[in-house]
Design an enzyme around this catalytic site. Structure first.
Site, PDB file in Angstrom:
ATOM      1  N   SER A 186     -15.484  14.809   7.047  1.00 46.31           N
ATOM      2  CA  SER A 186     -16.748  13.989   7.852  1.00 46.31           C
ATOM      3  C   SER A 186     -16.481  12.197   7.086  1.00 46.31           C
ATOM      4  O   SER A 186     -16.231  12.146   6.128  1.00 46.31           O
ATOM      5  CB  SER A 186     -17.545  14.625   6.856  1.00 46.31           C
ATOM      6  OG  SER A 186     -18.934  14.315   7.432  1.00 46.31           O
TER       7      SER A 186
ATOM      8  N   TYR B  93     -22.934  19.450   0.162  1.00 43.52           N
ATOM      9  CA  TYR B  93     -21.589  18.620   1.232  1.00 43.52           C
ATOM     10  C   TYR B  93     -20.961  17.551   1.300  1.00 43.52           C
ATOM     11  O   TYR B  93     -19.660  17.561   1.738  1.00 43.52           O
ATOM     12  CB  TYR B  93     -22.589  18.789   2.716  1.00 43.52           C
ATOM     13  CG  TYR B  93     -22.274  18.348   4.030  1.00 43.52           C
ATOM     14  CD1 TYR B  93     -21.038  20.239   4.866  1.00 43.52           C
ATOM     15  CD2 TYR B  93     -21.705  17.560   4.369  1.00 43.52           C
ATOM     16  CE1 TYR B  93     -20.402  19.583   5.834  1.00 43.52           C
ATOM     17  CE2 TYR B  93     -21.463  16.706   5.614  1.00 43.52           C
ATOM     18  CZ  TYR B  93     -20.721  18.714   6.552  1.00 43.52           C
ATOM     19  OH  TYR B  93     -19.739  17.977   7.368  1.00 43.52           O
TER      20      TYR B  93
HETATM   21  N1  LIG Z   1     -20.952  18.853  12.541  1.00 44.39           N
HETATM   22  C1  LIG Z   1     -21.210  17.741  12.812  1.00 44.39           C
HETATM   23  O1  LIG Z   1     -22.419  16.496  12.274  1.00 44.39           O
HETATM   24  C2  LIG Z   1     -19.677  17.475  11.459  1.00 44.39           C
HETATM   25  C3  LIG Z   1     -19.839  16.187  11.689  1.00 44.39           C
HETATM   26  C4  LIG Z   1     -18.886  15.808  11.255  1.00 44.39           C
HETATM   27  C5  LIG Z   1     -17.717  16.787  10.666  1.00 44.39           C
HETATM   28  N2  LIG Z   1     -17.960  17.745  11.045  1.00 44.39           N
HETATM   29  C6  LIG Z   1     -16.654  18.932  10.553  1.00 44.39           C
HETATM   30  O2  LIG Z   1     -16.475  19.625  11.501  1.00 44.39           O
HETATM   31  C7  LIG Z   1     -15.752  20.359  10.979  1.00 44.39           C
HETATM   32  C8  LIG Z   1     -16.435  22.209  12.719  1.00 44.39           C
HETATM   33  O3  LIG Z   1     -17.861  21.761  12.714  1.00 44.39           O
HETATM   34  P1  LIG Z   1     -18.787  22.012  13.597  1.00 44.39           P
HETATM   35  O4  LIG Z   1     -19.448  20.981  13.710  1.00 44.39           O
HETATM   36  O5  LIG Z   1     -17.722  22.842  14.670  1.00 44.39           O
HETATM   37  O6  LIG Z   1     -19.288  23.317  13.358  1.00 44.39           O
HETATM   38  P2  LIG Z   1     -19.380  25.028  13.547  1.00 44.39           P
HETATM   39  O7  LIG Z   1     -20.846  25.244  12.764  1.00 44.39           O
HETATM   40  O8  LIG Z   1     -19.919  25.033  15.198  1.00 44.39           O
HETATM   41  O9  LIG Z   1     -18.294  25.630  13.366  1.00 44.39           O
HETATM   42  C9  LIG Z   1     -17.858  25.640  12.255  1.00 44.39           C
HETATM   43  C10 LIG Z   1     -17.080  27.601  12.751  1.00 44.39           C
HETATM   44  O10 LIG Z   1     -16.691  27.428  10.847  1.00 44.39           O
HETATM   45  C11 LIG Z   1     -16.667  28.990  10.578  1.00 44.39           C
HETATM   46  N3  LIG Z   1     -16.855  29.219   9.536  1.00 44.39           N
HETATM   47  C12 LIG Z   1     -17.693  28.772   8.606  1.00 44.39           C
HETATM   48  N4  LIG Z   1     -17.746  29.850   6.965  1.00 44.39           N
HETATM   49  C13 LIG Z   1     -16.530  30.040   7.946  1.00 44.39           C
HETATM   50  C14 LIG Z   1     -16.161  31.191   6.817  1.00 44.39           C
HETATM   51  N5  LIG Z   1     -16.049  31.323   5.480  1.00 44.39           N
HETATM   52  N6  LIG Z   1     -14.745  31.817   6.755  1.00 44.39           N
HETATM   53  C15 LIG Z   1     -14.159  31.508   7.752  1.00 44.39           C
HETATM   54  N7  LIG Z   1     -15.205  30.823   8.959  1.00 44.39           N
HETATM   55  C16 LIG Z   1     -15.532  30.637   9.055  1.00 44.39           C
HETATM   56  C17 LIG Z   1     -17.909  29.228  11.919  1.00 44.39           C
HETATM   57  O11 LIG Z   1     -18.253  30.240  12.247  1.00 44.39           O
HETATM   58  C18 LIG Z   1     -18.424  28.551  12.523  1.00 44.39           C
HETATM   59  O12 LIG Z   1     -17.088  29.128  14.075  1.00 44.39           O
HETATM   60  C19 LIG Z   1     -16.678  21.130   9.292  1.00 44.39           C
HETATM   61  O13 LIG Z   1     -15.796  21.297   8.784  1.00 44.39           O
HETATM   62  C20 LIG Z   1     -17.505  20.226   9.540  1.00 44.39           C
HETATM   63  O14 LIG Z   1     -18.081  19.958   8.407  1.00 44.39           O
HETATM   64  C21 LIG Z   1     -19.315  18.472  11.565  1.00 44.39           C
END
Ligand SMILES: NC(=O)c1ccc[n+]([C@@H]2O[C@H](COP(=O)([O-])OP(=O)(O)OC[C@H]3O[C@@H](n4cnc5c(N)ncnc54)[C@H](O)[C@@H]3O)[C@@H](O)[C@H]2O)c1
Length: 310
Positions: free
Chosen positions: A181, A194
């Site tokens: 991120s 985070y």
């Molecule tokens: N959404 C944002 O604004 C953003 C910005 C920058 C980076 N990211 C990163 O992108 C990645 C995906 O994020 P997203 O926005 O698609 O989020 P999301 O919440 O839609 O998806 C995350 C997934 O991880 C799974 N997960 C959580 N804990 C878990 C565990 N203990 N074991 C197995 N699975 C688990 C959840 O069930 C979910 O399906 C993440 O690493 C997030 O930190 C997101």
């Protein structure tokens, strides 16, 4: 005092490095001009594991990778999320397998890895994508949430990588992808756990990359992805006046292209690469002032996140 011969040798090598750096700059410039369609590698038949593939950009990456002929596997703690991803990929004509895995549980990760190797095959591309966010100031963050944030966002990368890297090293072929991120490159209040976990994920990527190169395993590629806020629901309510909120489908498409083109680090939007450069070069007080101008402390003001809304 240092041996003059050693110093001369170092100077000569640094001069060579400067010439090579100019060449590398020109090379990246030329690569930018070559259409992506000529730069993408073929992943047909590759086994690609996406952690957190049960929702958000994880699911969209599964769809896009399967559309390119990969055999996709999603590992998610959510059974319903996995099932929906498998359904969508199969409906689109792709191959997908779902496994319920809690990435906080090291033994469960290793057991699932053994099962995956037996049932699907060796993993060619590992996408460490799962993530969680607490979204509270440090003193209000429950200890368990801090622990979980580190386990999911950073620590489990060791378990997943150790489970699949051996086969990649033996073949000197494979790819480890870290979905980090911009929070792993710049600090933001209200996100101490985070940000710290994402800095750890960035550090994991950079050090793994260095280790692979040092051991002559440059056939195993690494990619680190650093996006700003994406409208998946994970950061529901968080917004900035000055940074855009990214569309999930765009992010998933860019990440898949970064994998196919063996990009080392992907910033989204691209111009965000300027941020770490500024942090390294400018005095702390100047960066604090920039943070105030960009109203960084407002980013998390209206955060509700995914757990409270769904
Ligand atoms: N959404 C944002 O604004 C953003 C910005 C920058 C980076 N990211 C990163 O992108 C990645 C995906 O994020 P997203 O926005 O698609 O989020 P999301 O919440 O839609 O998806 C995350 C997934 O991880 C799974 N997960 C959580 N804990 C878990 C565990 N203990 N074991 C197995 N699975 C688990 C959840 O069930 C979910 O399906 C993440 O690493 C997030 O930190 C997101």
């Amino acid at each position: 005092m240092a041996d003059p011969q050693v110093v001369m040798m170092l100077v000569a090598r640094l001069l060579m490095w400067m010439v090579a750096t100019v060449y590398f700059f020109l090379e990246s410039l030329v690569l930018c001009l070559i259409p992506r369609s000529y730069r993408r590698k073929d992943i047909k038949g590759n086994v690609v594991l996406v952690t957190g593939g049960g929702s958000g950009i994880g699911r969209l990456m599964c769809l896009k990778l399967a559309a390119r002929g990969a055999v996709v596997v999603t590992w998610d703690v959510s059974e319903a999320g996995n099932e929906e991803t498998v359904r969508q990929v199969q409906a689109a004509g792709g191959q997908c397998h779902g496994y319920v895995v809690d990435l906080c549980d090291r033994q469960a990760v290793y057991a699932a890895a053994t099962r995956l190797k037996q049932e699907v095959g060796h993993v060619d591309i590992l996408v460490n994508n799962a993530g969680v966010v607490t979204g509270k100031n440090i003193m209000e963050s429950p200890d368990d949430s801090i622990q979980r944030t580190f386990d999911v966002n950073a620590i489990c990368h060791f378990w997943t990588t150790k489970a699949f890297l051996g086969h990649m090293l033996a073949q000197n072929k494979g790819h480890i992808v870290t979905i980090a991120s911009m929070a792993g490159k710049m600090a933001c209040s209200g996100l101490v756990d985070y940000c710290a976990s994402k800095y750890a994920a960035v550090g994991f990527h950079e050090t793994l990359q260095a280790e692979l190169k040092a051991n002559g395993k440059d056939g195993v590629k690494t990619t680190c992805v650093c996006p700003v806020v994406i409208s998946t629901g994970m950061f529901q309510g968080a917004e900035s006046k000055y940074f855009p909120t990214l569309v999930p489908d765009f992010v998933a498409g860019e990440v898949v292209d970064a994998i196919l083109m063996n990009t080392s680090t992907l910033y989204l939007p691209n111009y965000m690469w300027l941020m770490p450069l500024q942090i390294m070069m400018f005095p702390q007080k100047s960066m604090d002032m920039l943070g105030e101008i960009l109203e960084m402390k407002e980013l998390m003001k209206n955060f509700v996140g995914r757990r409270k809304t769904e």
